[in-house]
Scaffold this motif. Structure first.
Motif, mmCIF file in Angstrom:
data_model
loop_
_atom_site.group_PDB
_atom_site.id
_atom_site.type_symbol
_atom_site.label_atom_id
_atom_site.label_comp_id
_atom_site.label_asym_id
_atom_site.label_seq_id
_atom_site.Cartn_x
_atom_site.Cartn_y
_atom_site.Cartn_z
ATOM 1 N N ASP A 57 24.703 -57.672 -56.924
ATOM 2 C CA ASP A 57 25.496 -58.870 -57.246
ATOM 3 C C ASP A 57 25.161 -60.082 -56.380
ATOM 4 O O ASP A 57 25.872 -61.079 -56.429
ATOM 5 N N HIS A 60 24.463 -63.332 -58.515
ATOM 6 C CA HIS A 60 25.666 -63.951 -59.085
ATOM 7 C C HIS A 60 26.369 -64.812 -58.042
ATOM 8 O O HIS A 60 26.795 -65.925 -58.325
ATOM 9 N N ASP A 64 26.841 -69.358 -57.431
ATOM 10 C CA ASP A 64 28.057 -70.127 -57.171
ATOM 11 C C ASP A 64 28.850 -69.409 -56.087
ATOM 12 O O ASP A 64 29.603 -68.482 -56.363
ATOM 13 N N MET A 67 32.539 -68.520 -56.254
ATOM 14 C CA MET A 67 32.974 -67.437 -57.132
ATOM 15 C C MET A 67 32.944 -66.073 -56.444
ATOM 16 O O MET A 67 33.377 -65.080 -57.014
ATOM 17 N N PRO A 69 34.699 -64.531 -54.045
ATOM 18 C CA PRO A 69 35.933 -63.730 -53.997
ATOM 19 C C PRO A 69 36.354 -63.210 -55.378
ATOM 20 O O PRO A 69 36.827 -62.080 -55.498
ATOM 21 N N ALA A 70 36.146 -64.003 -56.406
ATOM 22 C CA ALA A 70 36.528 -63.568 -57.754
ATOM 23 C C ALA A 70 35.653 -62.418 -58.240
ATOM 24 O O ALA A 70 36.111 -61.541 -58.969
ATOM 25 N N LEU A 71 34.393 -62.422 -57.826
ATOM 26 C CA LEU A 71 33.470 -61.361 -58.234
ATOM 27 C C LEU A 71 33.591 -60.110 -57.361
ATOM 28 O O LEU A 71 32.994 -59.088 -57.656
ATOM 29 N N GLY A 72 34.323 -60.207 -56.275
ATOM 30 C CA GLY A 72 34.463 -59.068 -55.373
ATOM 31 C C GLY A 72 33.393 -59.029 -54.311
ATOM 32 O O GLY A 72 33.226 -58.034 -53.626
#
Length: 90
Positions: A57, A60, A64, A67, A69-72
């Motif tokens: 990841d 990803h 950005d 993003m 924290p939102a993606l883990g």
């Protein structure tokens, strides 16, 4: 294990990360980082210790950083047979 807590990401109740392995997979999450560079440093430490490790990841999150924290975050994966050794190294 303490190293994972210092990275600011929560652990699951079992002491492992949530969603440790996908179905039919031999790789387990040993750490998560919010910054891809940190994940590559952790991977380098594991590989230098003779533990095969993969960063997942990172692309990803690099696209950005807000993003992350939102993606883990960025996951560091190791084979199940090296999981205990990886925890000792971290």
């Amino acid at each position: 294990m303490e190293g994972m807590l210092r990275m600011g990401l929560p652990l699951g109740a079992s002491g492992l990360m949530e969603g440790d392995a996908g179905p039919g997979r031999d790789l387990f999450v040993v750490a998560k980082c919010l910054v891809p560079t940190d994940a590559y440093l952790v991977q380098g430490c594991l590989v230098a210790s003779g533990i095969p490790a993969v960063v997942a990841d990172a692309n990803h999150v690099q696209a950005d950083l807000l993003m992350a924290p939102a993606l883990g975050g960025v996951r560091i994966l190791v084979p199940a047979s090296f999981l205990d050794e990886a925890r000792l190294v971290l």
